[in-house]
Enzyme design. Sequence first.
Site, PDB file in Angstrom:
ATOM      1  N   GLY A   1      -2.195   1.867   2.844  1.00  9.88           N
ATOM      2  CA  GLY A   1      -1.970   0.522   2.420  1.00  9.88           C
ATOM      3  C   GLY A   1      -3.001   0.195   1.684  1.00  9.88           C
ATOM      4  O   GLY A   1      -2.886  -0.842   0.708  1.00  9.88           O
TER       5      GLY A   1
ATOM      6  N   GLY B   1       0.961   7.569   2.458  1.00  2.41           N
ATOM      7  CA  GLY B   1       1.093   8.648   3.538  1.00  2.41           C
ATOM      8  C   GLY B   1       1.970   9.457   3.571  1.00  2.41           C
ATOM      9  O   GLY B   1       1.681  10.617   3.624  1.00  2.41           O
TER      10      GLY B   1
ATOM     11  N   LYS C   1      11.914   1.866   0.463  1.00  2.44           N
ATOM     12  CA  LYS C   1      12.159   0.286   0.147  1.00  2.44           C
ATOM     13  C   LYS C   1      11.700  -0.365  -0.922  1.00  2.44           C
ATOM     14  O   LYS C   1      10.308  -0.314  -1.287  1.00  2.44           O
ATOM     15  CB  LYS C   1      12.055  -0.382   1.445  1.00  2.44           C
ATOM     16  CG  LYS C   1      12.956  -0.281   2.632  1.00  2.44           C
ATOM     17  CD  LYS C   1      12.482  -1.333   3.454  1.00  2.44           C
ATOM     18  CE  LYS C   1      13.249  -1.218   5.047  1.00  2.44           C
ATOM     19  NZ  LYS C   1      12.556  -1.947   5.779  1.00  2.44           N
TER      20      LYS C   1
ATOM     21  N   ARG D   1      -9.331  13.088   7.825  1.00  2.00           N
ATOM     22  CA  ARG D   1      -9.920  11.824   7.810  1.00  2.00           C
ATOM     23  C   ARG D   1     -11.440  12.230   8.239  1.00  2.00           C
ATOM     24  O   ARG D   1     -12.224  11.485   7.681  1.00  2.00           O
ATOM     25  CB  ARG D   1      -9.591  10.613   8.485  1.00  2.00           C
ATOM     26  CG  ARG D   1      -8.257  10.018   7.660  1.00  2.00           C
ATOM     27  CD  ARG D   1      -7.695   9.133   8.551  1.00  2.00           C
ATOM     28  NE  ARG D   1      -6.398   8.162   7.787  1.00  2.00           N
ATOM     29  CZ  ARG D   1      -5.340   7.674   8.497  1.00  2.00           C
ATOM     30  NH1 ARG D   1      -5.359   7.498   9.605  1.00  2.00           N
ATOM     31  NH2 ARG D   1      -4.605   7.077   7.845  1.00  2.00           N
TER      32      ARG D   1
HETATM   33  P1  ADP Z   1       4.799   6.507   1.365  1.00  6.83           P
HETATM   34  O1  ADP Z   1       4.223   6.698   2.705  1.00  6.83           O
HETATM   35  O2  ADP Z   1       4.513   7.698   0.435  1.00  6.83           O
HETATM   36  O3  ADP Z   1       4.157   5.311   0.589  1.00  6.83           O
HETATM   37  P2  ADP Z   1       7.145   5.256   2.086  1.00  6.83           P
HETATM   38  O4  ADP Z   1       6.763   5.005   3.313  1.00  6.83           O
HETATM   39  O5  ADP Z   1       7.442   3.898   1.154  1.00  6.83           O
HETATM   40  O6  ADP Z   1       6.285   6.489   1.372  1.00  6.83           O
HETATM   41  O7  ADP Z   1       8.574   6.044   2.125  1.00  6.83           O
HETATM   42  C1  ADP Z   1       8.765   7.362   2.894  1.00  6.83           C
HETATM   43  C2  ADP Z   1      10.075   7.431   3.285  1.00  6.83           C
HETATM   44  O8  ADP Z   1      11.128   7.340   2.503  1.00  6.83           O
HETATM   45  C3  ADP Z   1      10.308   8.844   4.067  1.00  6.83           C
HETATM   46  O9  ADP Z   1      10.539   8.817   5.297  1.00  6.83           O
HETATM   47  C4  ADP Z   1      11.684   9.071   3.325  1.00  6.83           C
HETATM   48  O10 ADP Z   1      12.459  10.150   4.502  1.00  6.83           O
HETATM   49  C5  ADP Z   1      12.146   7.985   2.987  1.00  6.83           C
HETATM   50  N1  ADP Z   1      13.132   8.179   1.898  1.00  6.83           N
HETATM   51  C6  ADP Z   1      13.084   8.628   0.778  1.00  6.83           C
HETATM   52  N2  ADP Z   1      14.194   8.955   0.132  1.00  6.83           N
HETATM   53  C7  ADP Z   1      15.341   8.113   0.851  1.00  6.83           C
HETATM   54  C8  ADP Z   1      16.721   7.946   0.835  1.00  6.83           C
HETATM   55  N3  ADP Z   1      17.154   8.180  -0.398  1.00  6.83           N
HETATM   56  N4  ADP Z   1      17.411   7.269   1.910  1.00  6.83           N
HETATM   57  C9  ADP Z   1      16.409   6.938   2.940  1.00  6.83           C
HETATM   58  N5  ADP Z   1      15.040   7.098   3.142  1.00  6.83           N
HETATM   59  C10 ADP Z   1      14.585   7.801   1.971  1.00  6.83           C
HETATM   60 MG    MG Z   2       4.973   5.604   4.502  1.00  8.24          MG
END
Ligand code: ADP
Ligand code: MG
Length: 394
Positions: free
Chosen positions: A376, A353, A199, A37
């Site tokens: 975010g 992230g 989620k 950053r």
């Molecule tokens: P980002 O930060 O890129 O927006 P998220 O925070 O939504 O992504 O999700 C990232 C998390 O999702 C990771 O820590 C990963 O381990 C988890 N994840 C991915 N696939 C699965 C799965 N099948 N079951 C449980 N957790 C998962």
């Molecule tokens: Mg995340």
Amino acid sequence: MSDIKTIDALDARGKRVLVRVDFNVPVKDGAVTDDTRIRAALPTIQKLADDGARVILMSHLGRPSGTGFEEAFTLRPAALRLAELLGKPVAFAADTVGEDAQAKAAALRDGDVLLLENLRFDKREKKNDPGFCEELAALGEAYVNDAFGTAHRAHASTAGVAALLPAYAGYLMEREVGTLSGMLEQPKRPFVAILGGSKVSDKIKVIDALIDKCDTLIIGGGMCFTFLLAQGLSVGTSLKEDEWVERAGEMLAKARERGVELLLPTDVVCADRFAEDAATKEVPVDAIPADMMGLDIGAGTAARYADAIGKAATVFWNGPMGVFEMDAFAAGTKAVAEAVADNEAADTIIGGGDSVAAVNKFGLADKMTFISTGGGASMELVQGEALPGVEALR
Ligand code: ADP
Ligand code: MG
């Protein structure tokens, strides 16, 4: 972005320029452990200093209680790292708007750089308190926002202070907003969006907004199981959100109506528990054992997804395809990251992230067109929401 002035329009020489940066960096034992950053803000800082501005940087770090100084959240390590990166001294004020900040701001010469102590040591920052905005504004003669990562927050340093001084966007802010808005407004087609992560509930607005914009939507990660449930499949002990099955079904219908191709896994890697050394089994999605959980997309799915990604002219990716933090469940995310990296002709944009962490882990960051620094903030922008930190610059 066209109605926002950037620092190219600022006659900075001799002026005290108050710059909101995002130096919310990880710190261990008094040292910055990831300076991404800080590096991202360098072009703006360098340009202003080269132009002879008296640069006053402000940022938050972490989540202090808002009741004054806390050693764990001091920005001093960021000042030290910035000085190394700039190759010149960076002054550091022991407070944010107090006596030390005022004295050090007044002592700046043209081209000097000062970093103020953590904005969030003062609880008025997050409240966008008018008095705090005035105290901040009194330190400078012009205001620049280069903190895209906090642009979705209406705080004193990101929103309120912009109304009190001539306000400009820094280069990082310009590039982030320009790239993400350009992708949404005029994507080269086909536009393939890839969504994963944990989620559905976290990402439903992004899914909904992207169905309006993209040609193909690829779904993986923990969220795919709620979609599989909506298709009447059983998902064993996989991550699932029963309350979101209906919404997931609506998204499937919406994609169909709009002629958007929506890809879901056809096979998954299952584990008997959430652990690196779990017993695993790759199965078709209609044969997930009742006592196992899906932790990655299967090899067949990864190949289908790579194929669709290879045909794209624009790719937006948010959210890993599996639990990539564990090597046993990283293959799907790696395959997708490689497919995105290999499509050199396409505009490839990564946001979020954990997705960015995955791209870095696989050493593919250099092969992407753009990696957003704002988790975010980039999600809210893609969702079509106005960002207070951007609106304040208009
Ligand atoms: P980002 O930060 O890129 O927006 P998220 O925070 O939504 O992504 O999700 C990232 C998390 O999702 C990771 O820590 C990963 O381990 C988890 N994840 C991915 N696939 C699965 C799965 N099948 N079951 C449980 N957790 C998962
Ligand atoms: Mg995340």
